[in-house]
Design a protein around this motif. Structure first.
Motif, PDB file in Angstrom:
ATOM      1  N   GLN A  69       4.963   6.989   9.830  1.00 26.36           N
ATOM      2  CA  GLN A  69       4.100   5.821  10.072  1.00 26.36           C
ATOM      3  C   GLN A  69       3.887   4.956   8.827  1.00 26.36           C
ATOM      4  O   GLN A  69       3.349   3.866   8.913  1.00 26.36           O
ATOM      5  CB  GLN A  69       2.709   6.252  10.563  1.00 26.36           C
ATOM      6  CG  GLN A  69       2.703   7.131  11.793  1.00 26.36           C
ATOM      7  CD  GLN A  69       2.917   8.592  11.452  1.00 26.36           C
ATOM      8  OE1 GLN A  69       2.403   9.093  10.462  1.00 26.36           O
ATOM      9  NE2 GLN A  69       3.713   9.276  12.264  1.00 26.36           N
ATOM     10  N   LEU A  70       4.290   5.455   7.646  1.00 24.96           N
ATOM     11  CA  LEU A  70       3.915   4.718   6.421  1.00 24.96           C
ATOM     12  C   LEU A  70       5.088   4.302   5.537  1.00 24.96           C
ATOM     13  O   LEU A  70       4.899   4.035   4.360  1.00 24.96           O
ATOM     14  CB  LEU A  70       2.937   5.558   5.588  1.00 24.96           C
ATOM     15  CG  LEU A  70       1.554   5.817   6.199  1.00 24.96           C
ATOM     16  CD1 LEU A  70       0.716   6.652   5.237  1.00 24.96           C
ATOM     17  CD2 LEU A  70       0.834   4.515   6.533  1.00 24.96           C
ATOM     18  N   GLN A  71       6.281   4.200   6.131  1.00 24.52           N
ATOM     19  CA  GLN A  71       7.424   3.831   5.283  1.00 24.52           C
ATOM     20  C   GLN A  71       7.340   2.401   4.757  1.00 24.52           C
ATOM     21  O   GLN A  71       8.051   2.057   3.819  1.00 24.52           O
ATOM     22  CB  GLN A  71       8.741   4.020   6.032  1.00 24.52           C
ATOM     23  CG  GLN A  71       9.196   5.459   6.075  1.00 24.52           C
ATOM     24  CD  GLN A  71      10.657   5.582   6.430  1.00 24.52           C
ATOM     25  OE1 GLN A  71      11.439   4.656   6.221  1.00 24.52           O
ATOM     26  NE2 GLN A  71      11.033   6.710   6.982  1.00 24.52           N
ATOM     27  N   HIS A  72       6.498   1.549   5.371  1.00 23.05           N
ATOM     28  CA  HIS A  72       6.363   0.178   4.862  1.00 23.05           C
ATOM     29  C   HIS A  72       5.366   0.096   3.711  1.00 23.05           C
ATOM     30  O   HIS A  72       5.112  -0.977   3.183  1.00 23.05           O
ATOM     31  CB  HIS A  72       5.981  -0.790   5.992  1.00 23.05           C
ATOM     32  CG  HIS A  72       4.697  -0.442   6.691  1.00 23.05           C
ATOM     33  ND1 HIS A  72       4.525   0.729   7.388  1.00 23.05           N
ATOM     34  CD2 HIS A  72       3.532  -1.124   6.792  1.00 23.05           C
ATOM     35  CE1 HIS A  72       3.302   0.763   7.897  1.00 23.05           C
ATOM     36  NE2 HIS A  72       2.676  -0.353   7.546  1.00 23.05           N
ATOM     37  N   LEU A  73       4.813   1.266   3.335  1.00 24.89           N
ATOM     38  CA  LEU A  73       3.880   1.339   2.217  1.00 24.89           C
ATOM     39  C   LEU A  73       4.551   2.152   1.107  1.00 24.89           C
ATOM     40  O   LEU A  73       5.104   3.221   1.377  1.00 24.89           O
ATOM     41  CB  LEU A  73       2.604   2.038   2.710  1.00 24.89           C
ATOM     42  CG  LEU A  73       1.415   2.187   1.784  1.00 24.89           C
ATOM     43  CD1 LEU A  73       0.929   0.840   1.267  1.00 24.89           C
ATOM     44  CD2 LEU A  73       0.268   2.899   2.527  1.00 24.89           C
ATOM     45  N   SER A  74       4.498   1.643  -0.142  1.00 20.27           N
ATOM     46  CA  SER A  74       5.148   2.373  -1.241  1.00 20.27           C
ATOM     47  C   SER A  74       4.530   3.759  -1.368  1.00 20.27           C
ATOM     48  O   SER A  74       3.408   3.989  -0.909  1.00 20.27           O
ATOM     49  CB  SER A  74       4.945   1.621  -2.553  1.00 20.27           C
ATOM     50  OG  SER A  74       3.578   1.704  -2.938  1.00 20.27           O
ATOM     51  N   TYR A  75       5.217   4.679  -2.017  1.00 19.62           N
ATOM     52  CA  TYR A  75       4.677   6.038  -2.092  1.00 19.62           C
ATOM     53  C   TYR A  75       3.362   6.060  -2.864  1.00 19.62           C
ATOM     54  O   TYR A  75       2.415   6.745  -2.485  1.00 19.62           O
ATOM     55  CB  TYR A  75       5.701   6.997  -2.712  1.00 19.62           C
ATOM     56  CG  TYR A  75       5.289   8.437  -2.505  1.00 19.62           C
ATOM     57  CD1 TYR A  75       4.937   8.899  -1.233  1.00 19.62           C
ATOM     58  CD2 TYR A  75       5.214   9.333  -3.570  1.00 19.62           C
ATOM     59  CE1 TYR A  75       4.526  10.212  -1.027  1.00 19.62           C
ATOM     60  CE2 TYR A  75       4.806  10.643  -3.363  1.00 19.62           C
ATOM     61  CZ  TYR A  75       4.461  11.070  -2.095  1.00 19.62           C
ATOM     62  OH  TYR A  75       4.046  12.377  -1.891  1.00 19.62           O
ATOM     63  N   GLU A  76       3.299   5.263  -3.920  1.00 17.40           N
ATOM     64  CA  GLU A  76       2.041   5.149  -4.674  1.00 17.40           C
ATOM     65  C   GLU A  76       0.918   4.680  -3.748  1.00 17.40           C
ATOM     66  O   GLU A  76      -0.188   5.222  -3.752  1.00 17.40           O
ATOM     67  CB  GLU A  76       2.249   4.147  -5.817  1.00 17.40           C
ATOM     68  CG  GLU A  76       1.114   4.094  -6.790  1.00 17.40           C
ATOM     69  CD  GLU A  76       1.229   2.888  -7.734  1.00 17.40           C
ATOM     70  OE1 GLU A  76       2.276   2.186  -7.714  1.00 17.40           O
ATOM     71  OE2 GLU A  76       0.258   2.644  -8.460  1.00 17.40           O
ATOM     72  N   GLY A  77       1.228   3.681  -2.926  1.00 16.57           N
ATOM     73  CA  GLY A  77       0.251   3.170  -1.962  1.00 16.57           C
ATOM     74  C   GLY A  77      -0.150   4.222  -0.942  1.00 16.57           C
ATOM     75  O   GLY A  77      -1.318   4.329  -0.551  1.00 16.57           O
TER      76      GLY A  77
END
Ligand code: SAH
Length: 456
Positions: free
Chosen positions: A87-95
């Motif tokens: 669900q979060l691939q559009h958010l950087s890993y840091e984010g």
């Protein structure tokens, strides 16, 4: 316009996202009314279309981004949108790590009413890809043979997939080869609609440290056509295969496994290590899917338990004894409790496998077994709980409060129920000392926590 609901269906509005939901949608508030919008990120400004209006909240679709989050990235996976597994691939890993830390903090303050608790930054992975040691792939048919991959979001349509970039590469390879081999022998895929055909799912488990592979073929029918040839080909083409199993699930259900599992070839388990401890893992056992981070999680639990070798420890919800055996290395005695009898069999076998003889295991509900122990005059110096998503049963929490172990270590996969239970323990005389979130599931919204509590 409706008096209490400030938006109308099909209306276009400008919003700013403040938060993320548990499934990764952006949350915008319009006069306090929450609107959930997939793909929106906190801090972003956007035009959205209102598509559904419920009493207390609504849903929207992202139409145009006016201002992008500095943490927005291009999803690395080409099938990210269709699949829904991440669900979060559009958010950087840091984010992602910052969002998970906030999710934990918010739950502790809003649900647990806990102020000023020390929440550490989330322990993330060096490389947050290719971490899963288990794949369960639904099988379908297309002209020319079998396909396997994932169900398209909100449908039962199977989409073929060559790789899943959160899986160990070995799992991708195994699934591909098994599909080819079964196609070659004309195996028919299970047809959900007509309840016909044979092969439903292929499950693969990979021991990260040992390189051992287990393959489970799940069929509707009692027999798997051409099974001897299939087994022969699998063994000759895939390196590291130690176990090939056949599970029969003849029911009309979404549940993957049936009750009956047979070994077609090799052993009934594969082995893997977490730290120094060796585990036998059978087809149906619960085993953490991210072995690298599991070690981080268990080491934190051990650190928080702070054992000297003199303690009696209870490990509630112990599964196959993973945490129990970790603790047993430093404790006088560990008592594990778990509801699934097969898991307790595995736990005993794992203790023997490692020559650990200061761990005992009991089958039953933690909220029944532990109060019973307490009523018989037993007690513990340290108590560890690792419950499923719904959290601890009230009767167990009350027994902890009565038993008064000096330390409680709470391992949780759900910040909401964790916060609820911490409130009960605080009111019962415990102080929440520190909370360490660990990222066991990069690219997804899930977050695991280890919490240290001491008796006031
Ligand atoms: N500590 C283990 C397992 C954690 S998962 C590990 O890290 O691998 C939670 C476990 O709780 C599962 O094995 C599940 O079967 C078990 N469980 C669920 N409800 C339970 C209950 N009421 N009493 C005891 N165990 C329970």
């Amino acid at each position: 316009m409706n008096k209490t609901i400030p938006v109308n269906k099909n209306e276009y509005i400008d919003v700013e996202f403040e938060d993320l939901t548990h499934d990764g949608a952006g949350v915008a508030k319009i006069d306090g009314y929450p609107l959930f919008v997939p793909n929106g990120l906190p801090g972003e400004k956007a035009k959205v279309k209102v598509i559904k209006v419920n009493k207390g909240y609504g849903f929207g679709r992202l139409i145009e981004l006016y201002e992008e989050s500095p943490y927005r990235v291009e999803p690395a996976c080409t099938i990210y949108k269709e699949c829904g597994g991440c669900q979060l691939q559009h958010l950087s890993y840091e984010g992602q790590l910052l969002a998970k830390e906030k999710q934990v903090r918010d739950a502790l303050t809003r649900i647990g009413k806990l102020q000023n608790v020390k929440v550490h930054p989330v322990l993330g992975m060096q490389d947050p890809w290719r971490y899963r040691n288990k794949a369960q792939v639904p099988i379908g048919e297309q002209e020319g043979g079998l396909i396997g991959g994932f169900y398209q979001q909100r449908t039962h349509q199977i989409i073929d997939m060559k790789e899943c970039i959160i899986q160990q590469e070995k799992n991708d390879e195994v699934v591909q080869v098994v599909k080819e081999i079964c196609s070659h022998y004309g195996v028919r895929a299970y047809d959900e609609g007509r309840h016909k055909g044979d092969l439903r799912h292929v499950m693969v488990r990979y021991g990260l440290i040992t390189g051992e592979v287990m393959i489970v073929l799940i069929t509707r029918t009692n027999d798997l056509p051409h099974k001897n040839k299939i087994v022969e080909d699998i063994v000759s083409r895939i390196q590291g295969v130690k176990s090939i199993c056949h599970n029969i699930n003849s029911k009309k259900t979404n549940v993957i496994f049936g009750d009956q599992t047979k070994v077609l070839w090799g052993e009934d388990v594969i082995y893997d290590y977490i730290g120094e401890i060796k585990f036998a893992i059978s087809a149906r056992s619960f085993y953490q899917v991210n072995p690298e981070q599991t070690k981080v999680l268990y080491e934190k639990a051990l650190e928080f338990a702070d054992l000297s070798g003199e303690e009696n420890v209870i490990d509630a919800y112990c599964g196959i004894g993973t945490i129990s055996l970790f603790l047993a290395q430093k404790a006088k005695k560990v008592f594990g409790v778990e509801i699934v009898p097969e898991a307790i069999e595995d736990a005993k076998r794992n203790a023997a496998l490692n020559g650990i003889n200061n761990a005992e295991f009991a089958v039953g509900e933690a909220e029944i077994v532990i109060p019973k122990w307490y009523n018989e005059g037993n007690s513990a110096d340290v108590l560890v709980v690792d419950p499923p998503r719904k959290g601890c049963d009230e009767a167990l929490l009350q027994t902890i409060i009565d038993m008064k172990p000096k330390k409680v270590v709470y391992v949780s996969c759900n910040p909401g129920t964790l916060a609820r239970d911490l409130r009960v323990l605080e009111d019962g005389g415990y102080r929440t000392v520190e909370v360490q979130p660990v990222d066991m599931f990069p690219q997804s919204t899930h977050v695991e926590c280890v919490v240290k509590l001491i008796l006031k």
